[in-house]
Scaffold this active site. Structure first.
Site, PDB file in Angstrom:
ATOM      1  N   ASP A 185       0.743  -1.291   0.039  1.00  0.00           N
ATOM      2  CA  ASP A 185      -0.046   0.025  -0.213  1.00  0.00           C
ATOM      3  C   ASP A 185       0.735   1.372   0.081  1.00  0.00           C
ATOM      4  OD1 ASP A 185      -2.031  -1.832   0.518  1.00  0.00           O
ATOM      5  OD2 ASP A 185      -1.940  -1.707   2.601  1.00  0.00           O
ATOM      6  N   GLU A 213     -10.872  -0.626  -4.396  1.00  0.00           N
ATOM      7  CA  GLU A 213     -10.407   0.144  -3.562  1.00  0.00           C
ATOM      8  C   GLU A 213      -9.125   0.860  -3.947  1.00  0.00           C
ATOM      9  OE1 GLU A 213      -9.282  -3.141  -0.897  1.00  0.00           O
ATOM     10  OE2 GLU A 213      -7.541  -3.866  -2.045  1.00  0.00           O
TER      11      GLU A 213
END
Length: 307
Positions: free
Chosen positions: A28, A196
């Site tokens: 991430d 997402e």
């Protein structure tokens, strides 16, 4: 053709050309160029310590910085209900000489919705002090994860993007002046194939919304692209720009920067290396950097993953 050749020459001095992929083990990655220096804020924690950053040095190495924030000091997480939840997927925003560190806490489960917090500091290296309350809480089919803050170059307003996974819903807010609360929510239509990890940047008269799609543990994980004439849509779906190949699987949850100049774009993302089949995969994900090219029509060319 001359413009394209010049662009490629400039890109040759990019981060992607400075060394080898992957650059470190994490997930991430939210990247930002701060005072001319690239920083990456990933999901990377150690036992009892929460969040570290990585700073690109003049020696062309990635220096680990932190820890940035101690969740033990976050008052709204001291409730028994939220003990044991983990931190992930941070991002950084800068306004008025202050640094704002947004982060997810979860995972979401029955009776324990995911939340997004925000902490404030005087340096990208921290330490960051939490604002004292959750900025956004999940529920009713929405999972509060994967914050991203974008400053609109036209209006100078700051917009907050979040959401995905459970329900796969995107929500957008205009930030208040204090950057730790919202002025208002802006109703948007979730773009096609959104799961997402939303990221926004502006280039070539288009607002480019890029985001992850698929299952994070398998080969379906990929990065998709939509554009708009505003930072809040409506979105024109443009397709997939980053997907698995023979040896690199599940690339996604990315960010995009311009470095070393204001013409060369890099995409920073995580992936599973040296995996076969479609997954699910286990073990550590790694962060990689590759070149990203726009076209004059508003598309982004398919990203070629490299080692």
């Amino acid at each position: 053709m001359l413009r394209l050749k010049t662009f490629i020459l400039l890109a040759a001095t990019s981060l992607a050309a400075q060394g080898k992929n992957p650059i470190f083990a994490a997930a991430d990655p939210h990247a930002a160029v701060i005072d001319g220096t690239p920083w990456i804020f990933p999901t990377h924690t150690e036992k009892g310590k929460n969040f570290f950053a990585f700073k690109f040095t003049p020696q062309k190495t990635w220096e680990k910085v932190g820890p940035l924030l101690d969740l033990k000091d976050v008052s709204w997480l001291k409730n028994e209900r939220y003990r044991g939840l983990g931190p992930w997927a941070p991002c950084i925003a800068i306004k008025g000489g202050k640094y704002y560190f947004y982060y997810s806490v979860g995972p979401q489960s029955e009776g324990r919705p995911s939340r997004i917090g925000v902490a404030v500091g005087d340096s990208p290296a921290g330490p960051f002090k939490d604002s004292g309350k959750a900025l956004l809480t999940g529920g009713n089919g929405f999972e509060a994860i994967d914050p991203m803050v974008f400053e609109d170059p036209a209006s100078k307003k700051f917009y907050f993007y979040a959401g995905g996974s459970a329900g796969a819903k995107l929500r957008v807010f205009e930030m208040a002046d204090d950057m730790v609360s919202f002025r208002k929510e802006i109703e948007v239509k979730t773009p096609e194939n959104f799961t997402e990890g939303a990221f926004m940047h502006y280039e070539g008269k288009f607002y480019h919304l890029t985001y992850s799609h698929g299952g994070w543990q398998d080969a379906s994980y990929s990065v998709h692209h939509a554009t708009s004439e505003s930072p809040t849509g409506p979105w024109k779906y443009r397709g997939v720009i980053l997907k698995s190949d023979a040896t690199h699987k599940g690339p996604g949850h990315h960010s995009i920067i311009q470095y070393p100049d204001k013409k060369s774009y890099q995409i920073i993302y995580h992936r599973w290396d040296n995996r076969e089949g479609d997954g699910p995969y286990s073990g550590s994900r790694v962060v990689a950097i590759d070149r990203l090219f726009h076209t004059t029509s508003g598309d982004i060319k398919t990203v070629i993953m490299t080692d």
